[in-house]
Design a protein around this motif. Structure first.
Motif, PDB file in Angstrom:
ATOM      1  N   TYR A  78      43.832  24.647  55.523  1.00 12.64           N
ATOM      2  CA  TYR A  78      44.149  25.962  54.954  1.00 12.64           C
ATOM      3  C   TYR A  78      45.532  26.428  55.398  1.00 12.64           C
ATOM      4  CZ  TYR A  78      44.078  31.060  54.519  1.00 12.64           C
ATOM      5  OH  TYR A  78      44.400  32.362  54.249  1.00 12.64           O
ATOM      6  N   ARG A  79      45.811  26.295  56.698  1.00 11.02           N
ATOM      7  CA  ARG A  79      47.109  26.748  57.217  1.00 11.02           C
ATOM      8  C   ARG A  79      48.265  25.943  56.612  1.00 11.02           C
ATOM      9  NH1 ARG A  79      46.557  30.683  60.896  1.00 11.02           N
ATOM     10  NH2 ARG A  79      44.671  30.827  62.141  1.00 11.02           N
ATOM     11  N   ALA A  80      48.075  24.638  56.454  1.00  9.71           N
ATOM     12  CA  ALA A  80      49.115  23.799  55.833  1.00  9.71           C
ATOM     13  C   ALA A  80      49.285  24.168  54.359  1.00  9.71           C
ATOM     14  CB  ALA A  80      48.751  22.324  55.972  1.00  9.71           C
ATOM     15  N   TRP A  81      48.157  24.408  53.676  1.00 13.09           N
ATOM     16  CA  TRP A  81      48.163  24.804  52.259  1.00 13.09           C
ATOM     17  C   TRP A  81      48.969  26.093  52.099  1.00 13.09           C
ATOM     18  CZ3 TRP A  81      43.204  27.003  49.594  1.00 13.09           C
ATOM     19  CH2 TRP A  81      43.298  26.902  48.203  1.00 13.09           C
ATOM     20  N   HIS A  82      48.722  27.066  52.988  1.00  9.61           N
ATOM     21  CA  HIS A  82      49.438  28.337  52.935  1.00  9.61           C
ATOM     22  C   HIS A  82      50.918  28.141  53.270  1.00  9.61           C
ATOM     23  CE1 HIS A  82      50.976  32.148  54.711  1.00  9.61           C
ATOM     24  NE2 HIS A  82      50.455  32.631  53.606  1.00  9.61           N
ATOM     25  N   ARG A  83      51.199  27.372  54.299  1.00  7.14           N
ATOM     26  CA  ARG A  83      52.577  27.142  54.751  1.00  7.14           C
ATOM     27  C   ARG A  83      53.420  26.499  53.644  1.00  7.14           C
ATOM     28  NH1 ARG A  83      51.032  25.080  59.260  1.00  7.14           N
ATOM     29  NH2 ARG A  83      51.058  22.934  58.560  1.00  7.14           N
ATOM     30  N   GLU A  84      52.794  25.598  52.880  1.00  6.02           N
ATOM     31  CA  GLU A  84      53.506  24.864  51.830  1.00  6.02           C
ATOM     32  C   GLU A  84      53.271  25.459  50.439  1.00  6.02           C
ATOM     33  OE1 GLU A  84      51.773  21.061  52.725  1.00  6.02           O
ATOM     34  OE2 GLU A  84      52.558  21.177  54.765  1.00  6.02           O
ATOM     35  N   ARG A  85      52.897  26.743  50.394  1.00  9.96           N
ATOM     36  CA  ARG A  85      52.478  27.365  49.129  1.00  9.96           C
ATOM     37  C   ARG A  85      53.550  27.396  48.056  1.00  9.96           C
ATOM     38  NH1 ARG A  85      53.244  30.921  53.006  1.00  9.96           N
ATOM     39  NH2 ARG A  85      54.456  32.815  52.680  1.00  9.96           N
ATOM     40  N   ALA A  86      54.809  27.294  48.441  1.00 11.40           N
ATOM     41  CA  ALA A  86      55.877  27.284  47.427  1.00 11.40           C
ATOM     42  C   ALA A  86      55.762  26.063  46.522  1.00 11.40           C
ATOM     43  CB  ALA A  86      57.249  27.311  48.099  1.00 11.40           C
ATOM     44  N   SER A  87      55.111  25.012  47.010  1.00 13.49           N
ATOM     45  CA  SER A  87      55.035  23.767  46.232  1.00 13.49           C
ATOM     46  C   SER A  87      53.602  23.347  45.915  1.00 13.49           C
ATOM     47  CB  SER A  87      55.743  22.646  47.003  1.00 13.49           C
ATOM     48  OG  SER A  87      55.110  22.455  48.253  1.00 13.49           O
ATOM     49  N   ASN A  88      52.652  24.281  45.986  1.00 16.44           N
ATOM     50  CA  ASN A  88      51.272  23.927  45.634  1.00 16.44           C
ATOM     51  C   ASN A  88      50.586  25.079  44.906  1.00 16.44           C
ATOM     52  OD1 ASN A  88      50.141  25.748  47.582  1.00 16.44           O
ATOM     53  ND2 ASN A  88      50.332  24.213  49.196  1.00 16.44           N
ATOM     54  N   ASP A  89      49.273  24.993  44.764  1.00 16.72           N
ATOM     55  CA  ASP A  89      48.532  25.985  43.964  1.00 16.72           C
ATOM     56  C   ASP A  89      47.939  27.116  44.798  1.00 16.72           C
ATOM     57  OD1 ASP A  89      46.528  24.583  45.303  1.00 16.72           O
ATOM     58  OD2 ASP A  89      45.256  24.365  43.529  1.00 16.72           O
ATOM     59  N   PHE A  90      48.331  27.257  46.068  1.00 20.94           N
ATOM     60  CA  PHE A  90      47.781  28.311  46.926  1.00 20.94           C
ATOM     61  C   PHE A  90      47.968  29.673  46.266  1.00 20.94           C
ATOM     62  CE2 PHE A  90      47.729  31.521  50.190  1.00 20.94           C
ATOM     63  CZ  PHE A  90      46.766  31.097  51.093  1.00 20.94           C
ATOM     64  N   GLY A  91      46.894  30.426  46.192  1.00 20.11           N
ATOM     65  CA  GLY A  91      46.945  31.765  45.606  1.00 20.11           C
ATOM     66  C   GLY A  91      45.547  32.181  45.175  1.00 20.11           C
ATOM     67  N   LEU A  92      45.415  33.411  44.742  1.00 22.14           N
ATOM     68  CA  LEU A  92      44.102  33.920  44.330  1.00 22.14           C
ATOM     69  C   LEU A  92      43.480  33.008  43.274  1.00 22.14           C
ATOM     70  CD1 LEU A  92      44.798  37.750  44.212  1.00 22.14           C
ATOM     71  CD2 LEU A  92      43.258  36.555  45.781  1.00 22.14           C
ATOM     72  N   GLY A  93      42.222  32.659  43.491  1.00 26.69           N
ATOM     73  CA  GLY A  93      41.487  31.823  42.545  1.00 26.69           C
ATOM     74  C   GLY A  93      41.574  30.334  42.834  1.00 26.69           C
ATOM     75  N   ALA A  94      42.420  29.949  43.797  1.00 31.10           N
ATOM     76  CA  ALA A  94      42.585  28.521  44.108  1.00 31.10           C
ATOM     77  C   ALA A  94      41.442  28.015  44.991  1.00 31.10           C
ATOM     78  CB  ALA A  94      43.930  28.284  44.786  1.00 31.10           C
ATOM     79  N   LEU A  95      41.282  26.698  44.973  1.00 28.85           N
ATOM     80  CA  LEU A  95      40.215  26.027  45.729  1.00 28.85           C
ATOM     81  C   LEU A  95      40.819  24.830  46.451  1.00 28.85           C
ATOM     82  CD1 LEU A  95      37.046  25.399  46.157  1.00 28.85           C
ATOM     83  CD2 LEU A  95      37.356  23.849  44.239  1.00 28.85           C
ATOM     84  N   GLN A  96      40.413  24.676  47.710  1.00 27.30           N
ATOM     85  CA  GLN A  96      40.825  23.518  48.504  1.00 27.30           C
ATOM     86  C   GLN A  96      39.567  22.898  49.096  1.00 27.30           C
ATOM     87  OE1 GLN A  96      42.514  24.235  52.444  1.00 27.30           O
ATOM     88  NE2 GLN A  96      44.198  22.847  51.940  1.00 27.30           N
TER      89      GLN A  96
ATOM     90  N   GLY B  22      41.807  49.582  47.547  1.00 28.06           N
ATOM     91  CA  GLY B  22      40.396  49.259  47.764  1.00 28.06           C
ATOM     92  C   GLY B  22      40.206  48.108  48.736  1.00 28.06           C
ATOM     93  N   VAL B  23      39.018  47.513  48.668  1.00 29.90           N
ATOM     94  CA  VAL B  23      38.659  46.437  49.587  1.00 29.90           C
ATOM     95  C   VAL B  23      39.406  45.150  49.214  1.00 29.90           C
ATOM     96  CG1 VAL B  23      36.400  47.418  50.153  1.00 29.90           C
ATOM     97  CG2 VAL B  23      36.618  45.861  48.204  1.00 29.90           C
ATOM     98  N   PRO B  24      39.529  44.220  50.167  1.00 28.77           N
ATOM     99  CA  PRO B  24      40.296  42.987  49.905  1.00 28.77           C
ATOM    100  C   PRO B  24      39.684  42.035  48.873  1.00 28.77           C
ATOM    101  CG  PRO B  24      40.098  43.385  52.275  1.00 28.77           C
ATOM    102  CD  PRO B  24      39.176  44.347  51.582  1.00 28.77           C
ATOM    103  N   VAL B  25      38.374  42.081  48.664  1.00 25.72           N
ATOM    104  CA  VAL B  25      37.742  41.116  47.755  1.00 25.72           C
ATOM    105  C   VAL B  25      38.336  41.223  46.348  1.00 25.72           C
ATOM    106  CG1 VAL B  25      35.804  42.574  46.978  1.00 25.72           C
ATOM    107  CG2 VAL B  25      35.533  40.100  47.066  1.00 25.72           C
ATOM    108  N   ARG B  26      38.485  40.069  45.688  1.00 23.98           N
ATOM    109  CA  ARG B  26      38.941  40.031  44.298  1.00 23.98           C
ATOM    110  C   ARG B  26      37.933  39.196  43.526  1.00 23.98           C
ATOM    111  NH1 ARG B  26      41.140  43.622  45.961  1.00 23.98           N
ATOM    112  NH2 ARG B  26      43.350  44.159  46.001  1.00 23.98           N
ATOM    113  N   TYR B  27      37.069  39.880  42.791  1.00 26.83           N
ATOM    114  CA  TYR B  27      35.982  39.192  42.092  1.00 26.83           C
ATOM    115  C   TYR B  27      36.488  38.169  41.085  1.00 26.83           C
ATOM    116  CZ  TYR B  27      33.158  42.882  44.191  1.00 26.83           C
ATOM    117  OH  TYR B  27      32.559  43.722  45.076  1.00 26.83           O
ATOM    118  N   GLU B  28      37.589  38.507  40.383  1.00 24.99           N
ATOM    119  CA  GLU B  28      38.103  37.573  39.381  1.00 24.99           C
ATOM    120  C   GLU B  28      38.608  36.292  40.056  1.00 24.99           C
ATOM    121  OE1 GLU B  28      41.314  40.235  40.792  1.00 24.99           O
ATOM    122  OE2 GLU B  28      39.300  40.637  40.036  1.00 24.99           O
ATOM    123  N   ALA B  29      39.138  36.415  41.277  1.00 26.62           N
ATOM    124  CA  ALA B  29      39.606  35.236  42.001  1.00 26.62           C
ATOM    125  C   ALA B  29      38.418  34.401  42.486  1.00 26.62           C
ATOM    126  CB  ALA B  29      40.485  35.653  43.185  1.00 26.62           C
TER     127      ALA B  29
END
Length: 160
Positions: free
Chosen positions: A51-69, A94-101
């Motif tokens: 997860y931390r690597a996915w976030h760190r390299e997010r400029a070049s991957n799909d990290f973001g709301l709705g993504a799955l690893q 509001g709360v952090p949860v995003r149902y659509e994601a």
């Protein structure tokens, strides 16, 4: 009937035979340190590292709301890091949860679980620190996973 099996227990120790995916919700800011992720990290270091690597390299991957690893932690066990939470605090939006994601991540999870022939195991995702309501999350799980023939078990701890 939702088609979801509810049990008392720890979702990091999933019941049953065969391939299992343990699904949980992560935030979109790279934070890992409270809630269910602590139980995951006590058992396996790989999901947090991934997860931390996915976030760190997010400029070049799909990290973001709705993504799955998907991270394999044992021969027949995977952990699904699902980005379903915007930030970590309740604020003016509001709360952090995003149902659509969560819905989008569950749709991706259904594809992966089907391909693996896996059952899915989870706590009440999005309803702890993310502040979500199970009445909103449960139908998403029923539609996306159970509706695709994926067996789902939801774990409630003994307390509460």
């Amino acid at each position: 009937m939702s088609g979801i099996t509810y049990v008392r227990g720890d979702a990091t120790v999933p019941f049953g035979k065969g391939v299992k995916v343990i699904a949980h919700v992560c935030n979109d800011i790279g934070g890992w340190g409270k809630g269910f992720v602590l139980a995951v990290s006590r058992r396996w270091p790989e999901p947090e590292k991934a997860y931390r690597a996915w976030h760190r390299e997010r400029a070049s991957n799909d990290f973001g709301l709705g993504a799955l690893q998907l991270v394999q932690v044992e021969r027949h066990v995977w952990v699904a890091n699902m980005i379903g939470q915007r930030g970590i605090r309740t604020g003016s939006k509001g709360v952090p949860v995003r149902y659509e994601a969560i819905d989008a991540a569950l749709a991706r999870l259904a594809d992966e679980a089907s391909a693996l022939g896996a059952s899915v195991h989870m706590p009440r995702i999005g309803c702890g620190l993310a502040g979500g309501k199970w009445a909103r999350v449960e139908p998403l799980i029923s539609e996306r996973l159970v509706g695709r023939g994926v067996a789902v078990t939801v774990y409630d701890h003994g307390e509460g």
